[in-house]
Design an enzyme around this catalytic site. Structure first.
Site, PDB file in Angstrom:
ATOM      1  N   SER A   1      10.549 -45.456  -3.164  1.00 23.80           N
ATOM      2  CA  SER A   1      11.511 -46.165  -4.009  1.00 23.80           C
ATOM      3  C   SER A   1      10.773 -46.794  -5.180  1.00 23.80           C
ATOM      4  O   SER A   1       9.897 -47.645  -4.998  1.00 23.80           O
ATOM      5  CB  SER A   1      12.225 -47.255  -3.212  1.00 23.80           C
TER       6      SER A   1
ATOM      7  N   HIS B   1      13.060 -41.892  -5.122  1.00 26.27           N
ATOM      8  CA  HIS B   1      14.253 -42.669  -4.775  1.00 26.27           C
ATOM      9  C   HIS B   1      14.514 -43.711  -5.870  1.00 26.27           C
ATOM     10  O   HIS B   1      13.645 -44.538  -6.167  1.00 26.27           O
ATOM     11  CB  HIS B   1      14.055 -43.345  -3.420  1.00 26.27           C
TER      12      HIS B   1
ATOM     13  N   ASP C   1      16.915 -46.734  -7.116  1.00 26.89           N
ATOM     14  CA  ASP C   1      17.887 -47.721  -6.652  1.00 26.89           C
ATOM     15  C   ASP C   1      18.667 -48.301  -7.824  1.00 26.89           C
ATOM     16  O   ASP C   1      18.127 -49.058  -8.626  1.00 26.89           O
ATOM     17  CB  ASP C   1      17.169 -48.850  -5.905  1.00 26.89           C
TER      18      ASP C   1
ATOM     19  N   MET D   1      21.601 -50.698  -9.079  1.00 28.50           N
ATOM     20  CA  MET D   1      22.371 -51.876  -8.631  1.00 28.50           C
ATOM     21  C   MET D   1      23.105 -52.488  -9.816  1.00 28.50           C
ATOM     22  O   MET D   1      22.557 -52.567 -10.925  1.00 28.50           O
ATOM     23  CB  MET D   1      21.423 -52.917  -8.037  1.00 28.50           C
TER      24      MET D   1
ATOM     25  N   HIS E   1      20.369 -43.610  -5.475  1.00 28.98           N
ATOM     26  CA  HIS E   1      21.111 -44.424  -4.501  1.00 28.98           C
ATOM     27  C   HIS E   1      21.950 -45.429  -5.290  1.00 28.98           C
ATOM     28  O   HIS E   1      21.404 -46.384  -5.839  1.00 28.98           O
ATOM     29  CB  HIS E   1      20.079 -45.107  -3.579  1.00 28.98           C
TER      30      HIS E   1
ATOM     31  N   MET F   1      24.131 -48.380  -5.639  1.00 29.57           N
ATOM     32  CA  MET F   1      24.642 -49.617  -5.035  1.00 29.57           C
ATOM     33  C   MET F   1      25.522 -50.278  -6.084  1.00 29.57           C
ATOM     34  O   MET F   1      25.190 -51.325  -6.645  1.00 29.57           O
ATOM     35  CB  MET F   1      23.464 -50.514  -4.622  1.00 29.57           C
TER      36      MET F   1
ATOM     37  N   MET G   1      21.231 -47.623   5.841  1.00 33.57           N
ATOM     38  CA  MET G   1      20.429 -48.769   5.373  1.00 33.57           C
ATOM     39  C   MET G   1      19.826 -49.491   6.578  1.00 33.57           C
ATOM     40  O   MET G   1      20.533 -49.817   7.531  1.00 33.57           O
ATOM     41  CB  MET G   1      21.301 -49.753   4.580  1.00 33.57           C
TER      42      MET G   1
ATOM     43  N   GLY H   1      13.920 -54.967  -2.432  1.00 35.75           N
ATOM     44  CA  GLY H   1      12.829 -54.339  -1.708  1.00 35.75           C
ATOM     45  C   GLY H   1      12.081 -55.381  -0.892  1.00 35.75           C
ATOM     46  O   GLY H   1      12.322 -56.587  -1.037  1.00 35.75           O
TER      47      GLY H   1
ATOM     48  N   ASP I   1      16.537 -46.256   4.802  1.00 37.49           N
ATOM     49  CA  ASP I   1      16.091 -46.976   3.609  1.00 37.49           C
ATOM     50  C   ASP I   1      16.027 -48.468   3.904  1.00 37.49           C
ATOM     51  O   ASP I   1      17.048 -49.082   4.221  1.00 37.49           O
ATOM     52  CB  ASP I   1      17.095 -46.692   2.477  1.00 37.49           C
TER      53      ASP I   1
ATOM     54  N   GLY J   1       9.509 -48.266  -0.285  1.00 40.45           N
ATOM     55  CA  GLY J   1       9.162 -48.879  -1.558  1.00 40.45           C
ATOM     56  C   GLY J   1       7.830 -49.584  -1.468  1.00 40.45           C
ATOM     57  O   GLY J   1       6.787 -49.071  -1.903  1.00 40.45           O
TER      58      GLY J   1
HETATM   59  C1  DX5 Z   1      17.170 -51.821  -1.068  1.00 42.66           C
HETATM   60  C2  DX5 Z   1      16.831 -50.476  -1.641  1.00 42.66           C
HETATM   61  C3  DX5 Z   1      15.613 -49.865  -1.062  1.00 42.66           C
HETATM   62  C4  DX5 Z   1      14.346 -50.649  -1.283  1.00 42.66           C
HETATM   63  C5  DX5 Z   1      13.374 -50.293  -0.216  1.00 42.66           C
HETATM   64  O1  DX5 Z   1      18.438 -52.194  -1.524  1.00 42.66           O
HETATM   65  O2  DX5 Z   1      17.895 -49.574  -1.415  1.00 42.66           O
HETATM   66  O3  DX5 Z   1      15.451 -48.529  -1.518  1.00 42.66           O
HETATM   67  O4  DX5 Z   1      13.768 -50.423  -2.529  1.00 42.66           O
HETATM   68  O5  DX5 Z   1      12.242 -51.083  -0.370  1.00 42.66           O
HETATM   69  P1  DX5 Z   1      11.265 -51.387   0.849  1.00 42.66           P
HETATM   70  O6  DX5 Z   1      10.750 -50.072   1.334  1.00 42.66           O
HETATM   71  O7  DX5 Z   1      10.229 -52.245   0.245  1.00 42.66           O
HETATM   72  O8  DX5 Z   1      12.086 -52.084   1.913  1.00 42.66           O
HETATM   73 ZN    ZN Z   2      17.592 -47.360  -1.827  1.00 44.79          ZN
END
Ligand code: DX5
Ligand code: ZN
Length: 215
Positions: free
Chosen positions: A8, A31, A33, A35, A64, A66, A137, A144, A175, A197
């Site tokens: 990520s 990946h 993210d 948001m 992804h 969100m 999730m 992250g 994830d 990530g």
């Molecule tokens: C959270 C994201 C993840 C996040 C994962 O909302 O969807 O993809 O970046 O990060 P880590 O691996 O650090 O938990």
């Molecule tokens: Zn994600």
């Protein structure tokens, strides 16, 4: 089962995204993210950044979403260069989620649904035949670096049973909080795509970490 790693870029240096995407050239997917500050309490990457990233890597971009009512934007993400686009089932009605998956497929891209931690496995069932990927999730979406929720593993296992039972080519992705100490549980439960990530970008040797996560 072949395990794929999807680092990520939320944990990358946003001032050096091209460099940090090149650093994960040994991975399977990038990946991304997205948001919107509504579906989750954070704002990250949008369509122009996906477009800018596209020429920097040969890897598929796993986007992804969100965001609230993603059906409004899926085509724009596809046109910007996304290869896989996933939408949260909680973000809109069943009909609109179905429409979003159809729009992604009409663009020739892979489509999937995402389940937040409190959303049961059953919520993916109406879409399973239309999904190229289902994302579970293992943290609350938004940030992250959170702790892995091991109690999501039965959900992953149920989805794996349904996918295999129906003989679907659907991938199963996890994830959130996936690291060296948690990847085995994910794989044992039946996940075949691991998003990571902080576990990737926090490593001294990123290619070695990707190999170790793949197992
Ligand atoms: C959270 C994201 C993840 C996040 C994962 O909302 O969807 O993809 O970046 O990060 P880590 O691996 O650090 O938990
Ligand atoms: Zn994600």
């Amino acid at each position: 089962m072949t395990i794929k790693i999807a680092p990520s870029i939320l944990s990358a240096d946003f001032a050096n995204l091209e460099r940090d995407v090149r650093r994960i050239a040994d991975a399977d997917y990038v990946h991304v993210d997205v948001m919107d500050g509504l579906f989750v309490p954070n704002i990250t990457i949008g369509i122009p950044v996906v477009r800018a990233l596209r020429p920097t890597t040969a890897l598929p971009l796993d986007v992804h979403l969100m965001i609230d009512r993603p059906v409004r934007y899926v085509e724009q993400f596809c046109d910007a260069g996304a290869d896989i686009v996933t939408c949260h089932v909680e973000a809109d009605s069943e009909a609109h989620t179905r429409e979003a998956l159809a729009k992604i497929h009409a663009r020739g891209k892979r489509a999937g649904v995402v389940l937040k931690p409190r959303t049961p496995a059953e919520a993916a069932l109406p879409f399973l035949d239309e999904c190229d990927i289902v994302l579970v999730m293992t943290v609350e979406p938004g940030f992250g670096g959170q702790s892995f929720m091991a109690d999501m593993m039965p959900k992953v296992a149920r989805l794996r049973e349904w996918i295999d039972g129906r003989g679907l080519p659907c991938e199963l992705e996890v994830d959130g909080g996936v690291a060296l100490g948690t990847r085995d549980a994910c794989v044992e439960a039946g996940a075949n795509v691991l998003v990571a990530g902080s576990a990737v970008y926090g490593a001294e040797d990123i290619p070695a970490r990707i190999r170790a996560l793949r197992g």
